[in-house]
Design a protein around this motif. Structure first.
Motif, PDB file in Angstrom:
ATOM      1  N   PHE A  16       5.901  12.663  56.027  1.00 34.52           N
ATOM      2  CA  PHE A  16       6.499  13.390  54.899  1.00 34.52           C
ATOM      3  C   PHE A  16       6.792  12.448  53.737  1.00 34.52           C
ATOM      4  CE2 PHE A  16       6.948  16.625  58.116  1.00 34.52           C
ATOM      5  CZ  PHE A  16       6.630  17.766  57.391  1.00 34.52           C
ATOM      6  N   ASP A  60      22.395  12.445  56.126  1.00 27.05           N
ATOM      7  CA  ASP A  60      21.161  11.663  56.290  1.00 27.05           C
ATOM      8  C   ASP A  60      20.175  11.914  55.152  1.00 27.05           C
ATOM      9  OD1 ASP A  60      20.000  14.180  56.808  1.00 27.05           O
ATOM     10  OD2 ASP A  60      20.010  13.894  58.973  1.00 27.05           O
ATOM     11  N   ILE A  68      11.829  12.761  53.270  1.00 21.34           N
ATOM     12  CA  ILE A  68      11.709  13.869  54.225  1.00 21.34           C
ATOM     13  C   ILE A  68      12.164  15.161  53.546  1.00 21.34           C
ATOM     14  CG2 ILE A  68      12.386  14.784  56.476  1.00 21.34           C
ATOM     15  CD1 ILE A  68      13.164  11.993  57.361  1.00 21.34           C
ATOM     16  N   TRP A  74       6.459  11.657  61.937  1.00 19.87           N
ATOM     17  CA  TRP A  74       6.605  12.709  60.909  1.00 19.87           C
ATOM     18  C   TRP A  74       7.406  12.184  59.727  1.00 19.87           C
ATOM     19  CZ3 TRP A  74       8.418  17.689  63.939  1.00 19.87           C
ATOM     20  CH2 TRP A  74       7.369  18.121  64.769  1.00 19.87           C
ATOM     21  N   ARG A 115      20.398  11.511  66.613  1.00 22.66           N
ATOM     22  CA  ARG A 115      21.424  11.258  65.581  1.00 22.66           C
ATOM     23  C   ARG A 115      21.183   9.927  64.867  1.00 22.66           C
ATOM     24  NH1 ARG A 115      25.601  14.593  65.844  1.00 22.66           N
ATOM     25  NH2 ARG A 115      25.567  14.068  63.638  1.00 22.66           N
TER      26      ARG A 115
HETATM   27  C1  LIG Z   1      14.747  21.585  54.815  1.00 19.55           C
HETATM   28  C2  LIG Z   1      14.849  20.322  55.624  1.00 19.55           C
HETATM   29  C3  LIG Z   1      15.386  19.186  55.051  1.00 19.55           C
HETATM   30  C4  LIG Z   1      15.480  18.006  55.791  1.00 19.55           C
HETATM   31  N1  LIG Z   1      16.044  16.916  55.196  1.00 19.55           N
HETATM   32  C5  LIG Z   1      16.161  15.771  55.889  1.00 19.55           C
HETATM   33  C6  LIG Z   1      16.763  14.636  55.296  1.00 19.55           C
HETATM   34  O1  LIG Z   1      17.176  14.648  54.133  1.00 19.55           O
HETATM   35  N2  LIG Z   1      16.874  13.507  56.052  1.00 19.55           N
HETATM   36  C7  LIG Z   1      16.409  13.448  57.336  1.00 19.55           C
HETATM   37  O2  LIG Z   1      16.538  12.405  57.980  1.00 19.55           O
HETATM   38  N3  LIG Z   1      15.807  14.505  57.892  1.00 19.55           N
HETATM   39  C8  LIG Z   1      15.678  15.665  57.230  1.00 19.55           C
HETATM   40  N4  LIG Z   1      15.083  16.750  57.831  1.00 19.55           N
HETATM   41  C9  LIG Z   1      14.377  16.578  59.118  1.00 19.55           C
HETATM   42  C10 LIG Z   1      15.183  16.785  60.418  1.00 19.55           C
HETATM   43  O3  LIG Z   1      15.840  18.001  60.409  1.00 19.55           O
HETATM   44  C11 LIG Z   1      16.173  15.655  60.647  1.00 19.55           C
HETATM   45  O4  LIG Z   1      15.501  14.410  60.554  1.00 19.55           O
HETATM   46  C12 LIG Z   1      16.824  15.682  62.021  1.00 19.55           C
HETATM   47  O5  LIG Z   1      17.437  16.918  62.239  1.00 19.55           O
HETATM   48  C13 LIG Z   1      17.848  14.543  62.079  1.00 19.55           C
HETATM   49  O6  LIG Z   1      18.513  14.477  63.302  1.00 19.55           O
HETATM   50  P1  LIG Z   1      18.164  13.351  64.382  1.00 19.55           P
HETATM   51  O7  LIG Z   1      18.173  12.011  63.789  1.00 19.55           O
HETATM   52  O8  LIG Z   1      19.036  13.577  65.550  1.00 19.55           O
HETATM   53  O9  LIG Z   1      16.656  13.738  64.681  1.00 19.55           O
HETATM   54  P2  LIG Z   1      15.709  13.497  65.924  1.00 19.55           P
HETATM   55  O10 LIG Z   1      15.216  14.818  66.363  1.00 19.55           O
HETATM   56  O11 LIG Z   1      16.324  12.634  66.934  1.00 19.55           O
HETATM   57  O12 LIG Z   1      14.456  12.757  65.255  1.00 19.55           O
HETATM   58  C14 LIG Z   1      14.400  11.343  65.090  1.00 19.55           C
HETATM   59  C15 LIG Z   1      14.031  11.008  63.680  1.00 19.55           C
HETATM   60  O13 LIG Z   1      12.739  11.508  63.368  1.00 19.55           O
HETATM   61  C16 LIG Z   1      12.696  11.949  62.019  1.00 19.55           C
HETATM   62  N5  LIG Z   1      12.444  13.399  62.009  1.00 19.55           N
HETATM   63  C17 LIG Z   1      12.865  14.304  62.912  1.00 19.55           C
HETATM   64  N6  LIG Z   1      12.405  15.524  62.602  1.00 19.55           N
HETATM   65  C18 LIG Z   1      11.686  15.377  61.476  1.00 19.55           C
HETATM   66  C19 LIG Z   1      10.954  16.278  60.664  1.00 19.55           C
HETATM   67  N7  LIG Z   1      10.854  17.573  60.960  1.00 19.55           N
HETATM   68  N8  LIG Z   1      10.326  15.801  59.575  1.00 19.55           N
HETATM   69  C20 LIG Z   1      10.389  14.493  59.266  1.00 19.55           C
HETATM   70  N9  LIG Z   1      11.063  13.588  60.004  1.00 19.55           N
HETATM   71  C21 LIG Z   1      11.705  14.030  61.094  1.00 19.55           C
HETATM   72  C22 LIG Z   1      14.063  11.637  61.418  1.00 19.55           C
HETATM   73  O14 LIG Z   1      14.009  10.372  60.806  1.00 19.55           O
HETATM   74  C23 LIG Z   1      14.958  11.609  62.645  1.00 19.55           C
HETATM   75  O15 LIG Z   1      16.108  10.819  62.475  1.00 19.55           O
HETATM   76  C24 LIG Z   1      14.990  17.960  57.116  1.00 19.55           C
HETATM   77  C25 LIG Z   1      14.454  19.109  57.684  1.00 19.55           C
HETATM   78  C26 LIG Z   1      14.383  20.276  56.949  1.00 19.55           C
HETATM   79  C27 LIG Z   1      13.806  21.494  57.577  1.00 19.55           C
END
Ligand SMILES: Cc1cc2nc3c(=O)[nH]c(=O)nc-3n(C[C@H](O)[C@H](O)[C@H](O)COP(=O)(O)OP(=O)(O)OC[C@H]3O[C@@H](n4cnc5c(N)ncnc54)[C@H](O)[C@@H]3O)c2cc1C
Length: 486
Positions: A275, A366, A371, A271, A229
């Motif tokens: 991106f 977010d 991304i 990642w 998160r």
């Molecule tokens: C269509 C689509 C749009 C997205 N748009 C965004 C967006 O606008 N902002 C955003 O932060 N993320 C985006 N994501 C990537 C990802 O879904 C989110 O980063 C993640 O769900 C955020 O939750 P978390 O911080 O708990 O992630 P965690 O799983 O805890 O990951 C930690 C951090 O890693 C990065 N991250 C994680 N997964 C990805 C990924 N697949 N690609 C690139 N970076 C990643 C993010 O900065 C995230 O906060 C998108 C994914 C898809 C498929």
């Protein structure tokens, strides 16, 4: 006014005082520092911005003003376009330099940054953009990208200044939503913004919640606390990605640390920059397909009925609708669920990805252009360099919400449908019908048609070298993962 000496620290998506290159550099000059945030009406009104984004910024400003006040120079806040604000400030103080972070954003912020650079040049003011992202300007080869990124991430963190010399400039109020002509959104839950909240999320993540991360990555239920998160905080810079990286390294060196989970998390942080680098190298990515052959694949304007069903969570596919409704209400879901709804918008509903991408950008608290747009394009099959990823919403529901907990919460019309029919409620006998629409499209038929259309474009470009060129420019240098059924 005397000899120019004031150092403006222009905060953007870096609303923190820790590991802050601009702030440290400005303070190190020994001159007075003017910490500035500008709320830009043109960005507030931008189609990607929603009230929830503005609320998060306002959380961040309140927090930042307090942190900077404790250091001696509270945050100055203005509402206006940045060049006009700088022009006005320059009548009050003699500005020697403007420091900001190097931003990888939308075209509008890129143009804005160029205008600020031009203003600085015209006034003989130094304009210094400091790096905070692993993405980089002027990258010549992807081959060395990973190494170059790690070189930045492994540098020591910027020390937080112990004191900041202030200027006499009036602070200006932090506006409320209504002052900006906006109403706060009614949400079931919204993550809090600001550095303090971000640090607490980082602390609980790395000390308590991270074990088992890899098991929660897809689930819209357990992912809620089983993912970091941190995305909101990384997007607004209320935590530094470099600090998160450093803390991951420290955690990994502890005995009995959850190494597998830490590695999986570290990979995702990379990642993020991978991106973002695509956006930097293809700045039109919010508008045009990475491979231009896919630009006319879908109609330029959305089918209004399909778009309305998507926005209202009334597509007739329970898992899709539950995710869409939960996003509108909370602003967050997991990666897999984001992929599934994008796939549904782009393949099943054949909506222009720019349009569904805009809807999602406004929902995601977010929203991070670096991304978002590369992911939207990848999940819509328009990059010309990635395998098609088409998600079956029924399978996703059975895999990731087998008890129906998530779907029943967000699609209460289906509360009484038995588990065995919850993923396919259109099969419920007519005399026991629920108040929920039938599927807007037949998934199998829509996907078959989408594949045919995309296949036709792919065969046009096959062998012309364009895919190889795109991979050379944007492709990850890691081997692709094994294929899985989606
Ligand atoms: C269509 C689509 C749009 C997205 N748009 C965004 C967006 O606008 N902002 C955003 O932060 N993320 C985006 N994501 C990537 C990802 O879904 C989110 O980063 C993640 O769900 C955020 O939750 P978390 O911080 O708990 O992630 P965690 O799983 O805890 O990951 C930690 C951090 O890693 C990065 N991250 C994680 N997964 C990805 C990924 N697949 N690609 C690139 N970076 C990643 C993010 O900065 C995230 O906060 C998108 C994914 C898809 C498929």
């Amino acid at each position: 006014m005397g000899r120019p000496d004031v150092q403006v620290v222009w905060f953007k998506r870096d609303l923190r005082v820790r590991d802050h290159a601009s702030l440290t550099a400005a303070v190190d000059t020994g001159a007075p520092v003017l910490p500035l945030y500008v709320i830009e009406p043109s960005l507030v009104a931008h189609p990607h911005t929603s009230p929830r984004h503005v609320e998060l910024v306002l959380d961040g400003l309140t927090d930042l003003r307090e942190s900077l006040a404790a250091l001696g120079a509270p945050l100055v806040v203005r509402v206006g376009e940045v060049v006009a604000v700088l022009e006005d400030l320059s009548t009050q103080v003699a500005i020697e330099a403007v420091h900001s972070h190097e931003e990888f954003g939308i075209l509008a912020t890129w143009e804005r940054d160029r205008a600020v650079a031009a203003w600085c040049r015209g006034r003989g003011v130094r304009y210094l953009e400091h790096r905070q992202s692993g993405a980089m300007r002027g990258l010549t080869s992807r081959d060395t990208w990973s190494r170059q990124r790690l070189a930045l991430f492994n540098l020591p963190l910027h020390r937080m200044p112990s004191a900041v010399r202030p200027t006499a400039v009036a602070l200006g109020p932090i506006p409320e939503m209504r002052d900006l002509g906006m109403a706060a959104e009614t949400m079931v839950y919204r993550q809090r913004g600001g550095e303090r909240a971000g640090r607490e999320v980082m602390r609980t993540w790395l000390t308590e919640r991270i074990p088992g991360y890899e098991r929660h990555l897809s689930s819209p239920v357990s992912g809620w606390s089983g993912c970091s998160r941190l995305s909101v905080h990384l997007a607004l810079g209320t935590v530094s990605a470099r600090e998160v990286h450093a803390r991951v390294q420290a955690r990994k060196s502890e005995p009995a640390s959850p190494r597998f989970s830490l590695n999986a998390f570290e990979e995702r942080l990379a990642w993020r920059d991978h991106f973002t680098q695509k956006l930097e190298d293809a700045p039109n990515i919010e508008r045009s397909a990475l491979h231009s052959a896919f630009d006319s694949l879908r109609p330029a304007t959305a089918n209004t009925q399909a778009l309305a069903a998507f926005v209202e969570g009334q597509t007739g596919y329970p898992m899709v609708d539950a995710v869409l409704r939960s996003l509108a209400a909370t602003g967050w879901t997991t990666f897999r669920m984001r992929s599934m709804i994008t796939s549904f918008a782009s393949y099943d509903l054949w909506l222009p990805w720019q349009e569904s991408g805009r809807v999602l950008a406004r929902w995601f608290t977010d929203y991070d252009p670096g991304i978002h747009w590369p992911q939207i394009q990848m999940q819509s099959g328009v990059t010309g360099m990635n395998a098609l990823r088409i998600y079956d919403p029924v399978k996703q529901q059975l895999d990731h919400d087998p008890t129906g907990e998530f779907v029943r919460r967000w699609v209460p019309e289906l509360r009484d449908v038995p588990d065995s029919l919850l993923a396919t409620p259109w099969l419920v006998a007519t005399d026991e019908r629920h108040d929920y629409p039938d599927p807007i499209v037949d998934h199998a038929a829509a996907v078959a048609q989408a594949k045919r259309r995309i296949g036709a474009v792919r065969s046009q470009i096959r062998g012309d070298g364009s895919t190889r060129a795109l991979l050379e420019r944007h492709g990850s240098r890691r081997p692709p993962p094994a294929r899985r059924r989606r």
